[in-house]
Structures are given as C-alpha cells and as structure tokens.
Design a protein around this motif. Sequence first.
Motif, PDB file in Angstrom:
ATOM      1  N   ALA A  22       4.727 -37.313   6.829  1.00  0.00           N
ATOM      2  CA  ALA A  22       4.034 -38.047   5.755  1.00  0.00           C
ATOM      3  C   ALA A  22       4.931 -38.286   4.545  1.00  0.00           C
ATOM      4  O   ALA A  22       4.457 -38.735   3.498  1.00  0.00           O
ATOM      5  CB  ALA A  22       2.759 -37.335   5.332  1.00  0.00           C
ATOM      6  N   ILE A  23       6.231 -38.038   4.665  1.00  0.00           N
ATOM      7  CA  ILE A  23       7.191 -38.275   3.589  1.00  0.00           C
ATOM      8  C   ILE A  23       7.604 -39.741   3.619  1.00  0.00           C
ATOM      9  O   ILE A  23       7.859 -40.299   4.682  1.00  0.00           O
ATOM     10  CB  ILE A  23       8.432 -37.365   3.769  1.00  0.00           C
ATOM     11  N   ASP A  24       7.686 -40.371   2.458  1.00  0.00           N
ATOM     12  CA  ASP A  24       8.060 -41.785   2.415  1.00  0.00           C
ATOM     13  C   ASP A  24       9.412 -42.005   3.095  1.00  0.00           C
ATOM     14  O   ASP A  24       9.523 -42.775   4.047  1.00  0.00           O
ATOM     15  CB  ASP A  24       8.115 -42.279   0.962  1.00  0.00           C
ATOM     16  N   ILE A  25      10.445 -41.358   2.577  1.00  0.00           N
ATOM     17  CA  ILE A  25      11.791 -41.481   3.137  1.00  0.00           C
ATOM     18  C   ILE A  25      12.457 -40.109   3.095  1.00  0.00           C
ATOM     19  O   ILE A  25      12.396 -39.415   2.077  1.00  0.00           O
ATOM     20  CB  ILE A  25      12.652 -42.487   2.346  1.00  0.00           C
ATOM     21  N   THR A  85       5.167 -47.045  -6.908  1.00  0.00           N
ATOM     22  CA  THR A  85       5.189 -48.269  -7.708  1.00  0.00           C
ATOM     23  C   THR A  85       4.263 -48.061  -8.902  1.00  0.00           C
ATOM     24  O   THR A  85       4.711 -47.770  -9.996  1.00  0.00           O
ATOM     25  CB  THR A  85       4.759 -49.484  -6.864  1.00  0.00           C
ATOM     26  N   PHE A  86       2.951 -48.152  -8.688  1.00  0.00           N
ATOM     27  CA  PHE A  86       2.011 -48.050  -9.804  1.00  0.00           C
ATOM     28  C   PHE A  86       1.122 -46.806  -9.733  1.00  0.00           C
ATOM     29  O   PHE A  86       0.337 -46.557 -10.638  1.00  0.00           O
ATOM     30  CB  PHE A  86       1.148 -49.310  -9.879  1.00  0.00           C
ATOM     31  N   THR A  87       1.239 -46.036  -8.653  1.00  0.00           N
ATOM     32  CA  THR A  87       0.461 -44.805  -8.547  1.00  0.00           C
ATOM     33  C   THR A  87       1.305 -43.623  -9.020  1.00  0.00           C
ATOM     34  O   THR A  87       2.482 -43.779  -9.345  1.00  0.00           O
ATOM     35  CB  THR A  87       0.007 -44.566  -7.097  1.00  0.00           C
ATOM     36  N   SER A  88       0.695 -42.442  -9.049  1.00  0.00           N
ATOM     37  CA  SER A  88       1.404 -41.243  -9.486  1.00  0.00           C
ATOM     38  C   SER A  88       1.376 -40.191  -8.384  1.00  0.00           C
ATOM     39  O   SER A  88       0.631 -40.304  -7.405  1.00  0.00           O
ATOM     40  CB  SER A  88       0.745 -40.667 -10.749  1.00  0.00           C
ATOM     41  N   GLU A  89       2.179 -39.156  -8.571  1.00  0.00           N
ATOM     42  CA  GLU A  89       2.244 -38.073  -7.597  1.00  0.00           C
ATOM     43  C   GLU A  89       0.927 -37.323  -7.531  1.00  0.00           C
ATOM     44  O   GLU A  89       0.329 -37.011  -8.562  1.00  0.00           O
ATOM     45  CB  GLU A  89       3.366 -37.091  -7.968  1.00  0.00           C
ATOM     46  N   ARG A  90       0.457 -37.043  -6.327  1.00  0.00           N
ATOM     47  CA  ARG A  90      -0.684 -36.149  -6.183  1.00  0.00           C
ATOM     48  C   ARG A  90      -0.237 -34.729  -6.490  1.00  0.00           C
ATOM     49  O   ARG A  90       0.943 -34.404  -6.393  1.00  0.00           O
ATOM     50  CB  ARG A  90      -1.256 -36.229  -4.759  1.00  0.00           C
ATOM     51  N   GLU A  91      -1.158 -33.884  -6.848  1.00  0.00           N
ATOM     52  CA  GLU A  91      -0.823 -32.528  -7.280  1.00  0.00           C
ATOM     53  C   GLU A  91      -0.012 -31.785  -6.220  1.00  0.00           C
ATOM     54  O   GLU A  91      -0.415 -31.689  -5.055  1.00  0.00           O
ATOM     55  CB  GLU A  91      -2.098 -31.746  -7.592  1.00  0.00           C
ATOM     56  N   ASN A  92       1.161 -31.287  -6.616  1.00  0.00           N
ATOM     57  CA  ASN A  92       2.050 -30.505  -5.742  1.00  0.00           C
ATOM     58  C   ASN A  92       2.468 -31.257  -4.483  1.00  0.00           C
ATOM     59  O   ASN A  92       2.811 -30.649  -3.467  1.00  0.00           O
ATOM     60  CB  ASN A  92       1.397 -29.175  -5.347  1.00  0.00           C
ATOM     61  N   GLN A  93       2.473 -32.587  -4.551  1.00  0.00           N
ATOM     62  CA  GLN A  93       2.791 -33.401  -3.379  1.00  0.00           C
ATOM     63  C   GLN A  93       4.203 -33.114  -2.862  1.00  0.00           C
ATOM     64  O   GLN A  93       4.403 -32.866  -1.674  1.00  0.00           O
ATOM     65  CB  GLN A  93       2.650 -34.878  -3.743  1.00  0.00           C
ATOM     66  N   MET A  94       5.194 -33.139  -3.757  1.00  0.00           N
ATOM     67  CA  MET A  94       6.572 -32.947  -3.307  1.00  0.00           C
ATOM     68  C   MET A  94       6.864 -31.508  -2.906  1.00  0.00           C
ATOM     69  O   MET A  94       7.660 -31.259  -2.010  1.00  0.00           O
ATOM     70  CB  MET A  94       7.541 -33.445  -4.381  1.00  0.00           C
ATOM     71  N   ASN A  95       6.203 -30.550  -3.558  1.00  0.00           N
ATOM     72  CA  ASN A  95       6.353 -29.158  -3.135  1.00  0.00           C
ATOM     73  C   ASN A  95       5.854 -28.973  -1.704  1.00  0.00           C
ATOM     74  O   ASN A  95       6.455 -28.236  -0.909  1.00  0.00           O
ATOM     75  CB  ASN A  95       5.585 -28.221  -4.071  1.00  0.00           C
ATOM     76  N   GLY A  96       4.767 -29.665  -1.380  1.00  0.00           N
ATOM     77  CA  GLY A  96       4.253 -29.614  -0.015  1.00  0.00           C
ATOM     78  C   GLY A  96       5.226 -30.220   0.977  1.00  0.00           C
ATOM     79  O   GLY A  96       5.442 -29.682   2.073  1.00  0.00           O
ATOM     80  N   TYR A  97       5.816 -31.351   0.615  1.00  0.00           N
ATOM     81  CA  TYR A  97       6.807 -31.985   1.484  1.00  0.00           C
ATOM     82  C   TYR A  97       8.012 -31.063   1.693  1.00  0.00           C
ATOM     83  O   TYR A  97       8.556 -30.956   2.801  1.00  0.00           O
ATOM     84  CB  TYR A  97       7.282 -33.298   0.871  1.00  0.00           C
TER      85      TYR A  97
END
Length: 355
Positions: free
Chosen positions: A70-73, A89-101
């Motif tokens: 589910a990672i973009d790139i 683009t116009f949205t923001s990070e969901r809570e702890n999204q990148m930590n999960g990735y």
Amino acid sequence: MRPNIFKYATSELSQDALICYVLSYYDEIFKETYSLEYLFAEKFLYHIMEKVGLKNLQVKKLKLEKQVLAIDILLIINDSIYIIIEDKTFTSERENQMNGYREKVINKYKVKEENVYCIYYKTGDESYSNLYLIQQGKNTYTILREEIISLFKKYEGNNIIHEDYLLNLIDIQNEKESFKDRDLRIESFNWSEIIGFYNELDKSFLRLKQEGIMPKDIGFNWHYTANKQGGFMCYYFENVLNFQKYSYYLQLEFASDNDKKKTVKNNLKFVIKVWSCDKDISLLYKGLDILIDNYGDTIVKPSRFARGSWMTQAIIKNYLVINEVGIIDVYKTAINIVSWLNSLRSLKKKLIFDF
C-alpha cells in the motif's frame, strides 16, 4: 496556450506515475539514447539521496516498486537501502501512516530500521505545524512544491511530460502567491490566495518566535473546517488562555462563499473564541463586557451568540496592515496578531469566572 495534461491528471496516482516515469530513466540502457532524461533521473535520485543524508552513496542498482504494501512508491537502492515515497497532492498524511509503512518494509524485507527512510513528497499546501509533526518521524523528510519546481527546472531537454509537470506546479505556486498583488482596499482574497496568505503567516510567526517576539508556547495552525454554511479556512492560535472548564483562543476565518468583490475586511474575520467543555454560553456574555472595557470599539459583538463547544465572542477590527496601494504587509500583520495574543493573556485574572 496548449493543453496541459496535469490540469486533468490531478490525482496522486498520476503523480506516482510521473515520479516513476522520471526515475525509470536511471538505467544504463538510456544513457546514450535518452541522455538528458537519464541525467535528470540521476539528479532527481541523488537529490532524494542527499535529502535523506546519503549524499556520498553511489547508486549501482535501483529498483522501483509501486503500490507495494500500500506504499505509493518504494525505492530499493543497492538491495540494501529502502526509501518510501509518500506522494500527496491536496490531501494530508493519515495518522502514523508512514510509521506503519516503515514497519511493513522492515518486516517484509528483513531490513534494519536505520536503512529505511521516508519522503513526504507534496505538491499541494499544508501548514507548518502539520509538516513539523511529519518531520519528527524517524528518518522522515519532506520535499515540497517550491523545492520540486527548483528541481524540475534543472531538466535541460525537451520532454513535454517534464515541461507540463513543471508548468502546472508553477501555475499552482503563482495562484497561491497572487495575494501579494491584490489591492485589498477594493477586493478580497480568493480561495487559493487565502492559502498563500496563511503559508506566509506561518513563515512570519516562525520568524517572530525566533526573534523572541511571539511567546514560544503559543501554537498556531491552519486547515479547512466544514460546517452547514459551506465551511471556512481557519488559522488559529492555541494555548492563549486556559482555565479548568474553558479556554480562550484567537482565530482567522475565511468562508468558502466569500465574495471577492467585497473588501478583505468583510471576508476575513479575526475573532476571539471561547472553548467550553459544557457549551456554556454565559461565558460569552460575562467576558464580552470585560473585553469592551479594555478594547472599546476595536472589537464588536458578533450578530448573535451561538451555543457550542467553540463559540465566537468578539470580532477584532483593523488588525490587517495594508500599504498605500492596498497590498498586505504580512509580517506587520503578524506582529499585530501577536500583540492581540499578548494583550488577551494580560486579562487572565479578569476572565476567571466562578461556577
């Protein structure tokens, strides 16, 4: 002017594809036949490497993974370095999204945590406070629109995809910055311009904190707030006055249905707000008399008081600093706002009410 594909391809998936397209040219087979695309892919990749602190690492092998875990790139470099690119683009990070990735990559590829990096790549706009929180993530860095524009200007070829992407970003940037030329004596901001104005306020308040003018414990942030009237873009200041059951804060409000033909004084309100855990509307009546005693006609009562958790108590007048040709002075306006923050704090003892 010819059509630009990125006026239509506005989704994050389209931007994912653009990033992968650019980096795909970093392959020896393109070094001669598409030399300028290869050189730009190299610049793009090494810009990312420098951003995450791997400036001197030689990239011998690059693998691109799109929408894995589910990672973009996901960039896999030399089979040992993993760089997650979260594209917005116009949205923001969901809570702890990148930590999960990050955790997913560590578990799937059996890689050490220190070899996993995250890039928050965003061409839209976001408040400084949100970006600061993102940057606190382990090995997490941001690449934002102005930096992306600067990077794409380094491409020296004649590739219509590169050119369209760059021109579209420049148009977005110009739309946001056009507020700097708006004659506010006779006009107001539009939706893009208010975001540009808020971006500049962020920079001014950071500067004022560094200069010791703005209290360090005052929080500031901006975002869109939905309501039944169509919503508004607010810029708010936290931790101004805190009591046990209620608190005071200040807020700028720009409604989505504002009329640009009106002046900015009609459309951009600077208000004193009260938060109440009990939705106690009596706080507004009690506090308003104190505010009027101290500020006189520099504040006005709103057309009506409305009960809620977040309630408007007073509207502040004449806080904007506009020069002789109607152009706003953002820094001086920020200083005025800080003066109001400090002044409201000075009324703490008067605004304590017994229940």
